[in-house]
Enzyme design. Structure first.
Site, PDB file in Angstrom:
ATOM      1  N   ASP A  75      19.395  40.710  64.322  1.00 29.24           N
ATOM      2  CA  ASP A  75      19.860  39.910  65.454  1.00 29.24           C
ATOM      3  C   ASP A  75      19.058  38.613  65.507  1.00 29.24           C
ATOM      4  O   ASP A  75      18.676  38.075  64.455  1.00 29.24           O
ATOM      5  CB  ASP A  75      19.678  40.760  66.740  1.00 29.24           C
ATOM      6  CG  ASP A  75      20.678  40.415  67.814  1.00 29.24           C
ATOM      7  OD1 ASP A  75      20.542  39.324  68.389  1.00 29.24           O
ATOM      8  OD2 ASP A  75      21.592  41.213  68.086  1.00 29.24           O
ATOM      9  N   HIS A  89      18.834  37.388  72.682  1.00 28.06           N
ATOM     10  CA  HIS A  89      19.886  38.380  72.438  1.00 28.06           C
ATOM     11  C   HIS A  89      19.323  39.649  71.796  1.00 28.06           C
ATOM     12  O   HIS A  89      19.586  40.770  72.244  1.00 28.06           O
ATOM     13  CB  HIS A  89      20.940  37.722  71.533  1.00 28.06           C
ATOM     14  CG  HIS A  89      22.208  38.495  71.375  1.00 28.06           C
ATOM     15  ND1 HIS A  89      22.430  39.339  70.312  1.00 28.06           N
ATOM     16  CD2 HIS A  89      23.341  38.535  72.117  1.00 28.06           C
ATOM     17  CE1 HIS A  89      23.655  39.856  70.405  1.00 28.06           C
ATOM     18  NE2 HIS A  89      24.230  39.387  71.499  1.00 28.06           N
ATOM     19  N   ASN A 130      33.859  39.624  71.702  1.00 25.90           N
ATOM     20  CA  ASN A 130      34.374  39.223  73.011  1.00 25.90           C
ATOM     21  C   ASN A 130      35.442  38.154  72.805  1.00 25.90           C
ATOM     22  O   ASN A 130      35.267  37.234  72.003  1.00 25.90           O
ATOM     23  CB  ASN A 130      33.248  38.666  73.878  1.00 25.90           C
ATOM     24  CG  ASN A 130      32.035  39.581  73.877  1.00 25.90           C
ATOM     25  OD1 ASN A 130      32.171  40.799  73.922  1.00 25.90           O
ATOM     26  ND2 ASN A 130      30.846  38.995  73.805  1.00 25.90           N
ATOM     27  N   SER A 185      28.166  43.146  72.606  1.00 23.17           N
ATOM     28  CA  SER A 185      26.819  43.123  72.012  1.00 23.17           C
ATOM     29  C   SER A 185      25.879  44.121  72.668  1.00 23.17           C
ATOM     30  O   SER A 185      24.942  44.592  72.016  1.00 23.17           O
ATOM     31  CB  SER A 185      26.202  41.724  72.158  1.00 23.17           C
ATOM     32  OG  SER A 185      26.695  40.856  71.179  1.00 23.17           O
TER      33      SER A 185
END
Lengths: 119, 433
Positions: free
Chosen positions: B155, B197, B290, B364
């Site tokens: 990530d 994130h 998304n 996520s």
């Protein structure tokens, strides 16, 4: 991990071939035979500890319980004395843990069915 | 009778002296156990029966240690070690002592059902009044410690100094002292998050639980490998992601969380990396993605396809997001072929960059719920392959009306049924004797 259909066929042929051995000039009534069933060990920890094990189902026969006893894994074979005939066989794994977190136990779906001919 | 009483008194006194000598009892004030898996500064040593009390004292004192207590079980003593000594070093020293039968840490056991993390009540994904949750509490009675399994967060990096993550970070040894690698910035061994994130994702699957701090992850204890492949705007490339997967597979991860998505078309290079993970027996959890604004879309349709979700390797699970009513989140993409199942993905509280906590929405944050479950399953069943793990998650899920026809299973991730799930035996053969 999927079964090859050839493996299934091979076990059928092996059982049939073995049952045809030992013939004489006179036909006698076919005798009951010992059949050894074996399967791959479960990867579930619960199957391989106290309260776990396997249940073997054979058509028209009482099911056979193969519980975990000791060591690192539950037994992965069972022998049964069968009269001549055609049998379908499957095995299921079980463990003590249930889906609510209690100890009422869980049972797997049956393994792939195999057919065994005893002659 | 009098002489017998005197003998008993003398024996008792001698026994008391011997016990005091053996114990060398020191005043030890109770200390918080902290978030580790064993008590810092202590070991338990079992001496062989042939060793005398003097032998035991000599063995312990020679190392500058102190016997804090003798234990009920024969031969066992609890020892306070000298400050600054490493646990591994101390244990090795005792184990090489011929008078010692065994030595081990003083492991910490916890009542696992409800963690004491103060923000736990806000983690609706784990326990909600309406029952729209993954049912973690009964599962934690059976396993809360997944530290036998390394889970890679590929990530934007991870804030590995976050107080609710630091003790759950992967120990990369001297080569990777910061718990992973950075393929974006300096290409070095410092995967510090610059975007936030990855830190959030890490907290969902593995914030330290039951430590009296903040939140908990699906796994209260685990080993999080931080692999930075997204930059400080949250963007990465095929190359950085491939490198990240390669690092994780090479360095022992059993589960990978990939909360990233591209709609740029089929990516054979990244597909190869997923296949490498499959060959390395690694489960890969990915996201449906998304949609634009609040509009999720069917990503099975041509023109909408996203990767890595649309890859078909059997070690891959693609996750969509559910809201607190267990309806499909409005923003969440779906796909009856490519998306496997759903998990909570709105209003998810987790660890943030600055050492605090914040909430995020998105697939996520749904994926790491499932990555945490995969980690837990592999810790609970050490012999599990990726195929066993994927099967248990898919089959152990619970049917969710909102996902029927929108995902391949029509199910939401459910922890306890997945833990209890038993894969059918294989390889049945018959042999006539």
């Amino acid at each position: 991990m999927r079964h090859s259909p050839f493996r299934h066929l091979a076990s059928l042929l092996a059982a049939t071939a073995l049952s045809a051995c030992g013939g004489g000039s006179e036909q006698s009534a076919p005798a009951a035979r010992t059949v050894t069933l074996a399967w791959q060990a479960s990867h579930e920890s619960g199957v391989n500890r106290t309260g776990g094990g396997y249940q073997v189902s054979i058509s028209d026969q009482p099911s056979i319980d193969v519980p975990y006893v000791s060591g690192s894994a539950a037994p992965t074979s069972a022998s049964v004395f069968l009269q001549p005939g055609r049998y379908t066989v499957s095995v299921q794994a079980y463990a003590a843990l249930d889906a609510q977190g209690g100890n009422t136990g869980s049972l797997s779906a049956p393994s792939q069915l195999i057919t065994v001919y005893v002659r | 009778m009098k002489s017998l009483s005197r003998a008993i008194i003398v024996l008792a006194a001698l026994a008391g002296v011997a016990l005091a000598l053996l114990q060398q009892v020191v005043a030890v004030s109770p200390e918080p156990l902290g978030g580790g898996v064993y008590v810092a500064g202590e070991v338990l040593v079992k001496f062989k029966p042939a060793s005398s009390a003097q032998d035991r004292i000599a063995s312990v004192a020679a190392l500058g240690h102190v016997v804090v207590a003798t234990l009920h079980q024969p031969g066992w003593v609890r020892v306070r070690i000298a400050s600054g000594q490493s646990m591994d070093q101390v244990l090795a020293t005792y184990q090489s002592d011929t008078r010692v039968a065994s030595a081990q840490p003083n492991y910490i056991y916890r009542s696992a059902a409800v963690p004491n993390d103060p923000l736990y009540g806000q983690l609706w994904a784990f326990k909600s009044a309406a029952g729209n949750d993954m049912g973690l509490e009964p599962a934690w009675d059976h396993i809360a410690d997944c530290s036998s399994v390394v889970v890679a967060v590929i990530d934007s990096g991870v804030n590995y100094t976050h107080p609710d993550l630091v003790s759950n970070m992967w120990n990369g040894g001297a080569g990777f002292p910061n718990h992973g690698y950075d393929y974006v910035g300096d290409h070095d061994n410092d995967p510090m998050d610059q975007f936030g994130h990855g830190t959030h994702v890490a907290g969902v699957l593995g914030a330290v639980g039951n430590n009296g701090t903040g939140t908990t992850g699906v796994c209260q204890r685990t080993r999080i490998m931080a692999v930075r492949v997204l930059d400080d705007t949250g963007a990465g490339t095929t190359v950085t992601t491939m490198q990240g997967i390669g690092f994780a597979v090479t360095h022992g991860a059993r589960v990978i969380n990939l909360s990233l998505v591209s709609s740029g078309g089929f990516d054979p290079a990244l597909s190869d990396a997923i296949t490498d993970a499959q060959n390395g027996d690694v489960v890969v959890i990915v996201v449906a993605g998304n949609g634009n604004g609040n509009e999720g879309r069917n990503i099975d349709l041509a023109g909408n396809v996203t990767f890595p979700c649309a890859f078909t390797q059997p070690n891959l699970l693609c996750v969509t997001a559910l809201d607190q009513n267990y309806a499909l989140a409005g923003f969440s993409n779906w796909g009856p072929t490519s998306v496997d199942l759903g998990a909570p993905g709105t209003n998810i509280l987790s660890t943030s960059l600055g050492g605090a906590y914040d909430t995020l929405d998105g697939t996520s944050v749904a994926a790491p719920q499932v990555a945490g479950l995969a980690t837990m399953l592999r810790a609970f069943n050490p012999q599990y392959t990726y195929a066993d793990t994927v099967s248990a998650i898919r089959n152990g899920g619970r049917s969710a009306d909102a996902l029927a026809g929108l995902t391949a299973t029509g199910k939401a991730a459910d922890v306890m049924p997945s833990l209890a799930y038993i894969n059918p035996p294989t390889g049945l053969t018959a042999t006539l004797q």
